[in-house]
Design a protein around this motif. Structure first.
Motif, PDB file in Angstrom:
ATOM      1  N   UNK A 126       0.797  -1.220   0.000  1.00  0.00           N
ATOM      2  CA  UNK A 126       0.000   0.000   0.000  1.00  0.00           C
ATOM      3  C   UNK A 126       0.827   1.266   0.000  1.00  0.00           C
ATOM      4  N   UNK A 127       2.063   1.195   0.506  1.00  0.00           N
ATOM      5  CA  UNK A 127       2.900   2.395   0.563  1.00  0.00           C
ATOM      6  C   UNK A 127       3.232   2.939  -0.825  1.00  0.00           C
ATOM      7  N   UNK A 128       3.020   2.131  -1.858  1.00  0.00           N
ATOM      8  CA  UNK A 128       3.230   2.607  -3.230  1.00  0.00           C
ATOM      9  C   UNK A 128       2.263   3.755  -3.549  1.00  0.00           C
ATOM     10  N   UNK A 129       1.090   3.724  -2.942  1.00  0.00           N
ATOM     11  CA  UNK A 129       0.134   4.821  -3.086  1.00  0.00           C
ATOM     12  C   UNK A 129      -0.741   4.721  -4.310  1.00  0.00           C
ATOM     13  N   UNK A 196      -3.575  10.922   2.245  1.00  0.00           N
ATOM     14  CA  UNK A 196      -2.554  10.173   1.512  1.00  0.00           C
ATOM     15  C   UNK A 196      -3.226   9.007   0.785  1.00  0.00           C
ATOM     16  N   UNK A 197      -2.583   8.539  -0.272  1.00  0.00           N
ATOM     17  CA  UNK A 197      -3.115   7.402  -1.029  1.00  0.00           C
ATOM     18  C   UNK A 197      -2.482   6.110  -0.542  1.00  0.00           C
ATOM     19  N   UNK A 198      -3.293   5.064  -0.513  1.00  0.00           N
ATOM     20  CA  UNK A 198      -2.862   3.719  -0.145  1.00  0.00           C
ATOM     21  C   UNK A 198      -3.362   2.771  -1.221  1.00  0.00           C
ATOM     22  N   UNK A 199      -2.501   1.859  -1.664  1.00  0.00           N
ATOM     23  CA  UNK A 199      -2.819   1.016  -2.811  1.00  0.00           C
ATOM     24  C   UNK A 199      -3.210  -0.395  -2.382  1.00  0.00           C
ATOM     25  N   UNK A 200      -4.363  -0.836  -2.874  1.00  0.00           N
ATOM     26  CA  UNK A 200      -4.791  -2.226  -2.744  1.00  0.00           C
ATOM     27  C   UNK A 200      -4.746  -2.857  -4.131  1.00  0.00           C
ATOM     28  N   UNK A 201      -4.023  -3.973  -4.266  1.00  0.00           N
ATOM     29  CA  UNK A 201      -3.790  -4.567  -5.582  1.00  0.00           C
ATOM     30  C   UNK A 201      -4.470  -5.918  -5.701  1.00  0.00           C
TER      31      UNK A 201
END
Length: 235
Positions: A126-129, A196-201
């Protein structure tokens, strides 16, 4: 920048626990991060995290270590583990918990030694944003991996959070962005973070991004709720 997360875990570590972190996101109502959960031991961890910790090899870098529960477990097994986090309070907490090797750094600024295992747990990717940051992120991780090294990460496909249509598909608004990019803010003791943005893949997207950046990608295990554990290694 206010260190919401660090302030909260440091309070808990020092016995000043009075409330949890409140989160606000672009997809959901407000939610909580219970501080005791961040200090759980191996037996209290989800199976995906337990499996990841069982797959370690060699030296380990715990990226986004938080309160340090994963690092502490591995250290107790006499492993060479380094706990890394950009939160000063989180790193102070790790030190107070007895973790020997810590690094207070943004991942992109970390130019340390190479490791055999890179851990990105609790949806650490998620830190990738945002999805368009994946190439830069994976390229940097290459500089931290020993030959034959591995990346272990878990994430979630949050498609379930969108409305289901009559055909069983999901209706995702056309925002021009990947649906797993979620904007968050956090609140703790009357202080609130900047958004902030957090990424779910979803796994397929992770696999595509990994292949495009020179990694093999393996689906290791499915979790209880749209989550999964994956392993990456350089081709």
């Amino acid at each position: 920048m206010i260190d919401i997360f660090g302030n909260a875990v440091l309070d808990y570590q020092k016995g000043n626990y009075t409330e949890d972190i409140i989160t606000f996101s672009s997809l959901d109502e407000e939610d909580k991060i219970p501080l005791p959960y961040l200090f759980r031991d191996y037996k209290e961890m989800p199976e995906l995290e337990q499996k990841a910790l069982d797959l370690y090899k060699g030296s380990v870098l715990d990226i986004g270590c938080g309160a340090g529960s994963h690092s502490l477990y591995l250290q107790k097994k006499n492993l060479d583990v380094t706990a890394l986090d950009h939160s000063k309070g989180a790193i102070e907490t790790c030190t107070l918990r007895g973790i020997n090797k810590v690094a207070h750094s943004d991942i992109y600024d970390f130019k340390g030694p190479r490791f055999d295992t890179l851990l990105l747990l609790m949806n650490g990717i998620g830190i990738v944003g945002r999805l368009n940051n994946m190439s830069r992120f994976l390229d940097h991780l290459k500089t931290l991996l020993n030959p034959g090294g591995q990346i272990l990460l878990d994430s979630s496909d949050i498609i379930y959070m969108f409305d289901e249509d009559e055909d069983g598909g999901r209706w995702v608004p056309d925002t021009g962005s990947y649906y797993g990019e979620v904007e968050f803010s956090m609140k703790y003791k009357n202080q609130e973070s900047e958004p902030f943005f957090w990424l779910y893949l979803d796994y397929k997207t992770l696999e595509t991004a990994s292949e495009a950046n020179g990694f093999n990608c393996q689906f290791v295990r499915k979790g209880d709720h749209y989550d999964y554990l994956a392993k990456l290694w350089l081709k």
